[in-house]
Design a protein around this motif. Structure first.
Motif: not given
Length: 265
Positions: A16-24, A38-45, A48-51
């Motif tokens: 949540p903090r990462l997504v918020e900061w990317l938006g700010i 892991t590479t696979e469990l990184f929150p890609h979605a 990626e929803a932020l472009g």
């Protein structure tokens, strides 16, 4: 172009903090360290929803790195040239750790690095740290090209000068400030890289890390160990560089703050 680096200290705990900061902050490129997934469990979605495109590199232990880019992501390279491994106490064999990933983003070659901590002077992990820094230098030397801007950012676990810690007397005999570690940073700069020191926020110091314990953040007992090194072309065109101290505040923060540089490209 805005490029940033942030040791998130467990990306899944900070989504949540990462997504918020990317938006700010809206960085064009963000280098992450200490993913702890892991590479696979990184929150890609979520990112990626932020472009953003993602080049993640993790095994689920305490390290792991990534490059996020909304200006293209090409020629991804995971790991260093002749990278040393380290044998954890619970392992039988020496293992390479996911501590470096590079990619070309908007014409700039970007590396996200998480230098080993070193633990304590004389420990096997300290010697591993010095050897790893040699491999980083060799990799940078191989990758530098006169026709391509280059930057390496991340948690270097080294304070470049005595002024980059709250009180050098408190670090006597400790890692992060020893001459051999600083000599490795100097060798990296000698390849043609410059330190891009950020300005601080609230305080004149530009610390990037504060221990969770003892109220160190509120006392501003910090260290500058998250560094941005760039070739002359990039460094000459930096219009601003700062530590986003606000991102260290609030609920469940990382113990590091994001560090940002704006480049006129």
């Amino acid at each position: 172009m805005r490029i940033a680096t942030w040791n998130v200290n467990s990306v899944l705990a900070r989504v949540p903090r990462l997504v918020e900061w990317l938006g700010i902050a809206e960085p064009d490129v963000l280098c992450l360290q200490e993913l702890k997934t892991t590479t696979e469990l990184f929150p890609h979605a979520e990112v990626e929803a932020l472009g953003y495109e993602v080049a993640a590199y993790g095994t689920g232990r305490w390290n792991g790195v990534a490059v996020l880019s909304r200006v293209g992501l090409e020629d991804v390279r995971r790991g260093l040239l002749n990278e040393p491994g380290f044998q954890p106490d619970d392992a039988m064999l020496e293992a390479q750790e996911p501590r470096a990933v590079g990619a070309t983003c908007g014409g700039v070659r970007v590396w996200s690095v998480y230098v080993p901590n070193g633990r304590e002077v004389g420990h096997a992990h300290y010697e591993y740290k010095l050897a790893w820094l040699d491999a980083l230098r060799d990799t940078v030397a191989e990758e530098l090209r006169p026709d391509r801007p280059f930057t390496v950012l991340g948690d270097f676990n080294i304070a470049p000068t005595d002024e980059d810690v709250w009180d050098i007397k408190d670090f006597d005999g400790m890692t992060h400030v020893t001459e051999p570690e600083r000599a490795k940073l100097a060798a990296l700069r000698e390849l043609g890289l410059r330190d891009v020191p950020p300005r601080g926020m609230k305080y004149p110091t530009n610390y990037t890390y504060w221990d969770y314990r003892g109220g160190n953040f509120h006392k501003n007992l910090g260290m500058r160990i998250d560094l941005m090194y760039a070739t002359a072309e990039l460094a000459d065109n930096v219009t601003d560089a700062y530590v986003d101290r606000d991102a260290r505040k609030g609920k469940l923060p990382s113990d590091h703050a994001p560090v940002v540089m704006d480049i006129n490209r």
